[in-house]
Design an enzyme around this catalytic site. Structure first.
Site, PDB file in Angstrom:
ATOM      1  N   ASP A 467      -7.183   2.929   5.343  1.00  0.00           N
ATOM      2  CA  ASP A 467      -7.227   3.456   3.980  1.00  0.00           C
ATOM      3  C   ASP A 467      -6.010   4.321   3.695  1.00  0.00           C
ATOM      4  O   ASP A 467      -5.453   4.305   2.604  1.00  0.00           O
ATOM      5  CB  ASP A 467      -8.504   4.269   3.769  1.00  0.00           C
ATOM      6  CG  ASP A 467      -8.631   5.411   4.772  1.00  0.00           C
ATOM      7  OD1 ASP A 467      -8.236   5.241   5.938  1.00  0.00           O
ATOM      8  OD2 ASP A 467      -9.150   6.477   4.402  1.00  0.00           O
ATOM      9  N   ARG A 471      -4.013  11.706   6.720  1.00  0.00           N
ATOM     10  CA  ARG A 471      -5.061  12.700   6.984  1.00  0.00           C
ATOM     11  C   ARG A 471      -5.922  12.260   8.168  1.00  0.00           C
ATOM     12  O   ARG A 471      -5.707  11.215   8.770  1.00  0.00           O
ATOM     13  CB  ARG A 471      -5.914  12.913   5.738  1.00  0.00           C
ATOM     14  CG  ARG A 471      -6.755  11.724   5.310  1.00  0.00           C
ATOM     15  CD  ARG A 471      -7.487  12.039   4.021  1.00  0.00           C
ATOM     16  NE  ARG A 471      -8.314  10.929   3.581  1.00  0.00           N
ATOM     17  CZ  ARG A 471      -8.368  10.481   2.328  1.00  0.00           C
ATOM     18  NH1 ARG A 471      -7.621  11.037   1.391  1.00  0.00           N
ATOM     19  NH2 ARG A 471      -9.164   9.472   1.999  1.00  0.00           N
ATOM     20  N   GLU A 473      -8.346  10.514   9.030  1.00  0.00           N
ATOM     21  CA  GLU A 473      -9.236   9.400   8.675  1.00  0.00           C
ATOM     22  C   GLU A 473      -8.633   8.121   9.247  1.00  0.00           C
ATOM     23  O   GLU A 473      -9.022   7.693  10.309  1.00  0.00           O
ATOM     24  CB  GLU A 473      -9.413   9.334   7.160  1.00  0.00           C
ATOM     25  CG  GLU A 473     -10.557   8.436   6.731  1.00  0.00           C
ATOM     26  CD  GLU A 473     -10.960   8.678   5.286  1.00  0.00           C
ATOM     27  OE1 GLU A 473     -11.709   7.844   4.758  1.00  0.00           O
ATOM     28  OE2 GLU A 473     -10.532   9.691   4.699  1.00  0.00           O
ATOM     29  N   ASP A 480     -11.296  -1.413   0.551  1.00  0.00           N
ATOM     30  CA  ASP A 480      -9.880  -1.385   0.211  1.00  0.00           C
ATOM     31  C   ASP A 480      -9.220  -2.718   0.554  1.00  0.00           C
ATOM     32  O   ASP A 480      -8.439  -3.277  -0.229  1.00  0.00           O
ATOM     33  CB  ASP A 480      -9.171  -0.267   0.977  1.00  0.00           C
ATOM     34  CG  ASP A 480      -9.831   1.093   0.825  1.00  0.00           C
ATOM     35  OD1 ASP A 480     -11.061   1.165   0.943  1.00  0.00           O
ATOM     36  OD2 ASP A 480      -9.109   2.081   0.612  1.00  0.00           O
ATOM     37  N   TRP A 533     -17.800  -3.204  -0.065  1.00  0.00           N
ATOM     38  CA  TRP A 533     -17.224  -2.847   1.235  1.00  0.00           C
ATOM     39  C   TRP A 533     -17.716  -3.834   2.292  1.00  0.00           C
ATOM     40  O   TRP A 533     -16.904  -4.506   2.936  1.00  0.00           O
ATOM     41  CB  TRP A 533     -17.568  -1.402   1.594  1.00  0.00           C
ATOM     42  CG  TRP A 533     -16.587  -0.427   1.044  1.00  0.00           C
ATOM     43  CD1 TRP A 533     -15.628   0.249   1.735  1.00  0.00           C
ATOM     44  CD2 TRP A 533     -16.408  -0.033  -0.338  1.00  0.00           C
ATOM     45  NE1 TRP A 533     -14.869   1.029   0.886  1.00  0.00           N
ATOM     46  CE2 TRP A 533     -15.333   0.891  -0.387  1.00  0.00           C
ATOM     47  CE3 TRP A 533     -17.050  -0.350  -1.521  1.00  0.00           C
ATOM     48  CZ2 TRP A 533     -14.893   1.473  -1.565  1.00  0.00           C
ATOM     49  CZ3 TRP A 533     -16.618   0.231  -2.712  1.00  0.00           C
ATOM     50  CH2 TRP A 533     -15.557   1.125  -2.734  1.00  0.00           C
ATOM     51  N   GLU A 747      -4.053   7.205  -3.937  1.00  0.00           N
ATOM     52  CA  GLU A 747      -5.493   6.990  -3.797  1.00  0.00           C
ATOM     53  C   GLU A 747      -6.209   7.154  -5.126  1.00  0.00           C
ATOM     54  O   GLU A 747      -7.158   6.423  -5.433  1.00  0.00           O
ATOM     55  CB  GLU A 747      -6.051   7.983  -2.772  1.00  0.00           C
ATOM     56  CG  GLU A 747      -7.547   7.883  -2.551  1.00  0.00           C
ATOM     57  CD  GLU A 747      -8.029   8.807  -1.455  1.00  0.00           C
ATOM     58  OE1 GLU A 747      -9.129   8.575  -0.920  1.00  0.00           O
ATOM     59  OE2 GLU A 747      -7.311   9.774  -1.125  1.00  0.00           O
ATOM     60  N   HIS A 768      -2.163   4.873  -0.419  1.00  0.00           N
ATOM     61  CA  HIS A 768      -3.507   4.300  -0.381  1.00  0.00           C
ATOM     62  C   HIS A 768      -3.427   3.017  -1.209  1.00  0.00           C
ATOM     63  O   HIS A 768      -3.394   3.066  -2.415  1.00  0.00           O
ATOM     64  CB  HIS A 768      -4.469   5.297  -1.043  1.00  0.00           C
ATOM     65  CG  HIS A 768      -5.782   5.436  -0.370  1.00  0.00           C
ATOM     66  ND1 HIS A 768      -6.028   6.403   0.577  1.00  0.00           N
ATOM     67  CD2 HIS A 768      -6.948   4.775  -0.519  1.00  0.00           C
ATOM     68  CE1 HIS A 768      -7.284   6.332   0.978  1.00  0.00           C
ATOM     69  NE2 HIS A 768      -7.867   5.332   0.323  1.00  0.00           N
TER      70      HIS A 768
END
Length: 893
Positions: A467, A471, A473, A480, A533, A747, A768
């Site tokens: 993604d 950060r 993550e 995505d 998703w 993002e 993103h």
């Protein structure tokens, strides 16, 4: 006399000259090279496969096959033994029955049985804790070559990361090997031809280990998610000229020591103390008497799988665009370098200094108003590297091994003297997916948008489609990826990348058939990914089939996808997925929509999104069944899809053309997936357009709706509105970030605005790629290159540019499986000029966006009389024709 057609660009399973293949029936492909003549095509082929480069076809001879197929041709010869190489070549006959032959290519089998791995998993005793890592262990052994060497292969993998060395040289160019998988189920391994790196007599083999995804920080979790220490498993297989062989494998005789890599973490960064360097550690003459015995580990009992996707590699270097800016701070100033591009990778440092001097590198995507790094959006990720100088008066150059960052700006601290621009070089890292598509037009802002799309893809296609790259993550978020997959397959060669990731998705599937929202799956993210998703498990392989024609991908995962459809059917209420009365995860909604909801999920009802995606995924599985020759499965899923559509209409649509939720995404999904009766669609379209226009030609869609919005508008005759959205410069829009200097996709639509500054620091990535899905519309509608689902992989091409908006020209190129496709148009002096390339062995349908009565010429000839042109048809708003392979220049006036 025309030259014969020659086959070239031979590939196996979308890979060039692959080593370590396990597939007993790999797919073979090639391209045709011609003299540019029109109508060039293949009428037959013959494939011969041998155990020798120029030997007889002792593995397979297909014979002459009457076929124009050049991709996905399945090998049907003798099964290869472990480590066996297969040399293959192709003969083809063209439309004039002239023969052409390729140069030989090969693939090589890997270690096909687990028992063939002779070594043990080894490492060092020291382990890190929940928040702090241990130094990277160096491992080594020595061995002798007493006979003439014919060939040598290295088979290597790790729990963690490894960098292998032989006789003072690093092996290969791959980064972050063995890659990221669910280490509880499988680990990948790599194969390298290392014949040239070995020498008679004494040789040294060794590796440096990093924590990586295995035992470093993963997402927002603490360290040690899969295990506590990195471990290596490797073996050198030496084949001698006399036919004998020898295996040098990892075992208890290897030694270990800690060196300069004091700490490595994929998210936090790397620390390196150059004073602790082990000079010559990977040479046979090195004194390792002070090294300790390695620690052997128990076999984890997981699959050791071949690489089926591309490795991560360094693909580009970026230099600062200006001298560094000095900012005073205590006790030492900092220097901020601007690389001019938000990128993913690492920084190479080149400085002079005193022994023990510590240089700190920090990384950020954007700056605060005062010119300092904006790092609040990194959350807990430090994104910081440290380098301790050894004091070399000639200068020192360092580049970390086992970490990566998302950044445009680099802050250097600990060097009080003026730094030159060459002190920092950005090293771009991503999965090695070569560029295949280009797009440009007469609008410089749209061109920058395309650049942002590609840079966002490069940065986030790193082992898995993440993604974000900065950060804490960096996970393989499936929503995505599915909205972006069609755009991805234009920009870069991603067939093998998605093949590998589909294996990760299959590994992540739950016991009931549920699919997660991230793959590889980690705890803390629910096992059911919810609408849009989880559906990536179906949408992505279907998209890869359309773009690359890979039936084997569908066949391998078909049963998995049938189980997923069954799970959704079982958990739905009256075929309404994510019904409020059901106790399942209802999903992420239309993530980050700006439709007035005030929350990240948007106002589009989750059950509307869920049921729409349920219908779509079921329809795609039915189509897969048709492709795979499974008519009963196809009919069953077609019936189910129709029942879902009826349930959708009953719950979410009124007879007046109003969709529940009254959001742009509600209307977009209804129209995109054909969920409304045809008679109702004009009313739904009118409601969608009315909402857009009432907002001043602005969108409100989030991750789910934005990718489909322009396609829906063009499909239903409102390309004019799609262009207004494209050219919109106020937020929310695709170009707003471009006007603010963005070099990647944000993002959020409002990641930073003049009115409000930065958005929520807890979730505000500036790299993103999801909203970059607009790219597929640019390529198919603006440039006018699209595929025909009935003849996938651009075997038949749909050329249909639709000029509009503020554009006066556009150009798109795609290196397809068959060769280059070109569509380049200009509006000039009342003329529509259009240059087209249809690659060999393909055909195209061309649509000219001109009114009836327009004169169209190809070169000096009227359209109907031009070579390669047939079936010319004219309507009130367009002219269409069929094109054979060739290069064309049309003028309409």
């Amino acid at each position: 006399m025309p030259s014969p057609t020659l086959p070239g660009h031979l590939r196996v399973n979308h890979l060039d000259l692959p080593l370590g293949v396990h597939d007993p029936a790999p797919r073979l492909s090639w391209r045709l090279a011609t003299d540019g003549r029109r109508g060039a095509r293949q009428t037959a082929y013959r494939i011969t496969v041998s155990t020798q480069r120029n030997g007889p076809a002792n593995l397979w001879d297909s014979g002459r096959v009457r076929s124009d197929a050049t991709a996905g041709v399945v090998y049907r010869g003798r099964a290869l033994a472990s480590r066996q190489r297969a040399w293959w070549r192709v003969e083809i006959w063209d439309e004039k029955n002239r023969r052409g032959e390729s140069s030989p290519a090969f693939w090589e089998a890997g270690l096909l049985a687990r028992a063939e791995w002779r070594g043990r998993w080894i490492g060092a005793a020291l382990k890190g804790g929940p928040e702090t890592g241990a130094p990277s262990p160096y491992l080594r052994t020595i061995f002798n070559l007493g006979k003439k060497l014919a060939s040598a292969r290295l088979y290597a993998t790790a729990l963690g990361l490894y960098e292998f060395h032989l006789n003072g040289q690093r092996v290969g160019r791959d980064v972050f090997t063995p890659g990221w998988t669910d280490y509880r189920k499988r680990v990948q391994y790599q194969v390298y031809d290392v014949t040239s790196l070995l020498r008679p007599g004494a040789n040294a083999a060794g590796a440096i280990l990093g924590d990586g995804w295995y035992c470093g920080h993963l997402g927002w979790r603490e360290r040690n998610y899969y295990g506590e220490q990195p471990q290596l498993l490797a073996q050198l297989v030496l084949t001698f000229a006399d036919g004998t062989s020898q295996v040098i494998a990892t075992d208890e005789t290897w030694k270990t020591a800690f060196g300069p890599v004091v700490e490595s973490d994929m998210i936090h960064g790397e620390a390196y103390d150059a004073r602790r360097e082990l000079r010559g550690w990977d040479e046979p003459g090195y004194d390792d008497s002070a090294w300790l015995p390695v620690v052997p580990f128990a076999d984890p009992g997981i699959a050791i799988s071949p690489m089926i996707g591309p490795p991560v590699r360094a693909t580009q270097e970026l230099k600062p665009i200006a001298p560094p800016v000095k900012h005073e701070s205590w006790p030492s100033p900092v220097w901020i370098f601007d690389l001019g591009q938000n990128m993913v990778g690492r920084a190479r440092l080149h400085v002079r200094g005193k022994p023990g001097q510590v240089i700190r590198l920090r990384f950020a995507e954007v700056l605060n108003k005062d010119g300092t790094l904006y790092t609040e959006n990194l959350r807990a990720a430090r994104q910081t590297d440290h380098y301790v100088l050894r004091g070399d008066p000639r200068g020192e150059t360092w580049e970390p091994r086992f970490t990566f960052h998302g950044f445009r700006y680099v802050e250097v601290y600990g060097h009080p003297d003026t730094l030159l621009p060459d002190a920092i070089t950005g090293i771009v890292l991503h999965s090695d997916t070569p560029r295949t598509g280009t797009f440009s037009c007469s609008d410089s802002l749209v061109n920058q948008l395309q650049s942002n799309i590609d840079w966002g893809q490069r940065g986030n296609f790193l082992e898995v489609p993440t993604d974000c790259p900065q950060r804490n993550e960096r996970l393989g978020w499936m929503g995505d990826a599915q909205v972006f997959s069609r755009t991805a397959a234009w920009n870069r060669e991603v067939a093998a990348f998605f093949n590998k990731w589909q294996r990760d998705i299959a590994d992540a599937q739950g016991a009931e058939g549920e699919m997660p929202s991230v793959a590889p799956h980690i705890e803390g993210v629910g096992p059911d990914g919810g609408p849009a998703w989880a559906d990536a498990a179906v949408i992505c392989p279907w998209t890869m089939y359309l773009c690359y024609g890979d039936r084997a991908l569908l066949a391998e995962h078909f049963e998995s996808l049938v189980r997923f459809i069954g799970y959704m059917e079982a958990k739905a209420k009256d075929l309404v997925r994510s019904h409020p009365d059901t106790k399942v995860w209802h999903g992420y909604g239309d993530w980050l929509a700006l439709d007035g909801s005030g929350n990240v999920f948007g106002n589009t009802p989750k059950d509307l999104i869920g049921t729409a995606m349920f219908a779509y995924s079921t329809t795609l599985v039915a189509k897969m069944a048709r492709v795979l020759g499974r008519p009963k499965e196809a009919a069953r899923h077609e019936r189910l899809a129709e029942r879902i559509r009826r349930a959708y209409r009953k719950r979410f649509l009124t007879d007046d053309g109003v969709a529940t939720g009254l959001t742009q995404t509600s209307y977009v999904l209804t129209l995109q997936f054909d969920l409304a009766p045809e008679a109702l669609r004009p009313k739904l379209l009118a409601e969608l357009v009315r909402d857009i226009e009432q907002r001043g030609n602005k969108l409100t869609t989030g991750f789910v709706g934005a990718s489909y919005l322009p396609h829906v508008l063009s499909r239903f005759g409102r390309t004019d509105i799609a262009y207004k959205l494209l050219h919109q410069k106020a937020w929310p829009s695709w170009l707003y970030a471009v006007t603010q200097g963005a070099t990647t996709i944000w993002e959020r639509w409002d990641g930073w605005t003049k009115e409000n500054g930065f958005q929520d620091k807890g979730m505000n990535s500036f790299n993103h790629y999801a909203y970059g899905a607009i790219g597929s519309w640019l390529y198919a509608v603006v440039a006018g290159i699209d595929l025909d689902p009935a003849r996938p992989a651009y075997k038949h091409i749909l050329l249909n540019p639709r000029p509009g908006g503020e554009l006066t020209s556009a150009r798109g190129t795609l290196q397809s499986l068959h060769g280059e496709i070109l569509s380049s148009w200009k509006l000039r002096d009342g003329r529509f000029e259009w240059e087209v390339i249809v690659p060999p062995n393909t055909t195209a349908t061309a649509r000219f966006p001109v009114s009836k009565g327009t004169r169209i010429r190809e070169g000096a000839k009227p359209l109907a009389k031009a070579a390669g042109v047939s079936s010319v048809k004219t309507s009130a708003s367009s002219t269409t024709c069929e094109l054979a392979a060739g290069h064309y220049r049309f003028t309409a006036e």
